[in-house]
Design a protein around this motif. Structure first.
Motif: not given
Length: 603
Positions: A372, A396, A443, A459
């Motif tokens: 992420t 992402i 997510f 993350t």
């Protein structure tokens, strides 16, 4: 130091997490005040540790730094900024509107978009509001890790363009239009793009991944009209600190190869190199020495005759520690689930996440490894995965996420509208707020996927992740309000709170500040009823056989931070500092093998 020669009014320090931006920004502020300048140090990092560096409480109000005349500091706190933002909107009408309408407005202003805008408005005030900064000769910005900072630096242009196009940001609530901020945003853009007013300094470590990130940052800054003016390579291991130590020699050679390979934009940028210090960068004495022109590193005299065994004695870590492999085997027993590697930027979350994913795949499980982090590049860490058919990798990407989100909204909601309605929807979708919604949807999909397979998530650095958690909490509250009593439902937050479904692995370094930040992150998670499952201390010198006096001195400093983590951790793995960078499947497998190489090959 060339980056401090004849400095303009504004100085930005940015780069990948963990490269030392805060130390260099604080040291720069100390040096400028020593020259008689008045300086304001502004941290835009949601996980700021400026106060820890100075050993003082700073907070979100401009505060004098104790013991240093002429230096004030402020940490932009997203939660506090959002509270103040909401109160400015709601306060004037609290006694006028009905209670249910006040509650509705409050909820509309409770998401991460509001948090981002509130922090952003404070940021632009320091660039554009002369009343706030008139008393200072220089304003120094210690920024969040790269991905978060690029988002922040894009926002003045994004919001200016949105307003120029006639947009009104409905996501900010019914009474909080942005038109009144137009002049402030325009002034911020002008300041950021004027090299006579703003110097943008990229900070990196002399490591391939860090320099590749700096190169990418320079390119992306250029794309939004900003030019990196200087490069600082921090924590360079000096030749005279190598001695006869194989580990130190491997580190030194690896760093020098990376520096020599610099090309493109970075090769042409004026560069400074700062030696690795023998002490943590905490306190005024350490900060004064960091940028000094003397020939002595803090705590370690320069010597060209370093001998094996010189330096501090290194106490072996005590307590109940596990090998990383044992943690992975315990995870594998469940057969599926979400594994989230969290922590401050630069602690090695990407490496640990990739190593865990490779080991799970080697054990025969289907694994989806994702990130992420807007600035992460798993493909650099995990190369040549042909022999891992059960492992898939994704990222992402905020740009792709917002594009997909807009296309989906136009194809579904827009399909039911007339031409005027579609035009209005298209305009609303251009609001920068929608990026947070788009990322959250991606997510959520990954969180739900862990019901059938393993999802290992690298993350974003702490502050950015906390904003994502804020969005998750807001969505959970919204779903609960809309459900009738007795109805069954599962939200992403409920998945994260389920210890049988989600395993949070906090990654940190054996240093005081990263450990304190890991414990602060733990406290933030616990307040959301999310409990960390394990801790990983990465890049520990104290579990190597180094004989370099400088490295041994740094190793000796690790004892107290490791004990602090041991006292808090239900499970703990300590990963040694490696002679070779853990890039590629083979080296990642070494991290979860029974023996981890901590010296150079062949020694």
């Amino acid at each position: 130091m060339r980056f401090l020669a004849d400095p303009p009014r504004f100085l930005f320090f940015t780069g990948k997490g963990g490269v030392g931006k805060t130390s260099i920004a604080c040291a720069s502020a100390v040096r400028l005040t020593a020259e008689g300048r008045r300086v304001l140090l502004v941290s835009t990092d949601p996980a700021s540790n400026v106060g820890q560096v100075f050993g003082a409480t700073i907070g979100n109000r401009i505060t004098p730094v104790p013991g240093l005349r002429g230096l004030d500091a402020v940490e932009i706190d997203p939660a506090s900024a959002a509270d103040q933002y909401r109160e400015r909107i709601i306060g004037p009408v609290r006694a006028v509107l009905p209670e249910d309408e006040i509650a509705s407005i409050t909820e509309q202003l409770s998401g991460s978009c509001t948090t981002e805008i509130a922090s952003f408005n404070e940021f632009t005030d320091f660039l554009a509001d002369t009343a706030t900064t008139a008393a200072y000769d220089h304003v120094i910005f210690d920024t969040a890790p790269t991905g978060h900072t690029l988002r922040l630096l894009q926002l003045p242009g994004d919001w200016t363009g949105f307003l120029d196009a006639g947009g009104e940001a409905s996501c900010l609530g019914p009474m909080s239009g942005l038109e009144k901020h137009r002049a402030s945003y325009a002034n911020a853009v002008a300041a950021l793009t004027d090299p006579a007013r703003t110097r943008l300094v990229l900070v990196a470590r002399p490591q391939p991944t860090s320099l590749a990130e700096a190169q990418r940052t320079a390119r992306e800054l250029d794309e939004i009209g900003l030019r990196a003016t200087h490069l600082v390579l921090n924590a360079v291991l000096p030749e005279d600190a190598v001695g006869h130590d194989p580990l130190a020699r491997a580190i030194r050679d690896r760093e020098q190869r990376a520096i020599t390979a610099l090309d493109g934009t970075l090769a042409a940028v004026p560069r400074d190199e700062i030696d690795l210090q023998g002490q943590n960068m905490v306190g005024l004495e350490a900060l004064r020495v960091l940028l000094s022109d003397g020939d002595e590193r803090l705590g370690t005299p320069v010597s060209s005759e370093a001998r094996p065994g010189d330096g501090e004695s290194v106490p072996a870590p005590q307590g109940d520690q596990q090998h990383l492999d044992s943690l992975v085997e315990e995870l594998a027993a469940a057969g599926h689930g979400l594994v989230m590697c969290m922590g401050k930027g630069g602690v090695g979350k990407t490496t640990i996440a990739a190593a865990v994913a490779v080991r799970l795949a080697d054990l025969g499980h289907r694994v989806h490894l994702t990130t992420t982090d807007p600035a992460a590049h798993l493909d650099r860490t995990l190369t040549a995965t042909a022999d891992l058919p059960t492992l898939t990798i994704s990222r992402i990407d905020p740009t792709e996420a917002i594009r997909d989100y807009r296309e989906h909204q136009m194809a579904t909601k827009g399909a039911r509208l007339d031409a005027a309605g579609r035009a209005a929807l298209a305009e609303d979708l251009m609001s920068p707020c929608n990026q947070e919604i788009a990322v959250f949807q991606k997510f959520t999909h990954l969180v739900n996927q862990a019901a059938r397979t393993f999802v290992v998530m690298d993350t974003a650095p702490t502050g950015h992740t906390l904003l994502l958690m804020d969005t998750t909490g807001a969505y959970d509250r919204d779903v609960r309000r809309g459900m009738a009593p007795g109805m069954k439902f599962t939200t992403p937050l409920m998945r994260l709170q389920d210890p049988g479904y989600t395993h949070i692995v906090l990654v940190t370094l054996p240093e005081t500040t990263p450990v304190l930040e890991a414990l602060e992150l733990r406290d933030d998670l616990v307040r959301a009823d999310i409990t960390p499952w394990a801790y990983v201390i990465n890049q520990a010198l104290s579990v190597t056989a180094t004989s370099s006096p400088l490295l041994r001195r740094r190793a000796a400093l690790e004892a107290e931070p490791i004990r602090t983590v041991e006292a808090a951790a239900p499970r703990l793995a300590v990963v040694p500092y490696l002679a070779e960078e853990p890039v590629g499947v083979a080296r990642l497998r070494e991290l979860t093998s029974s023996r981890v190489a901590t010296t150079a090959p062949g020694t």
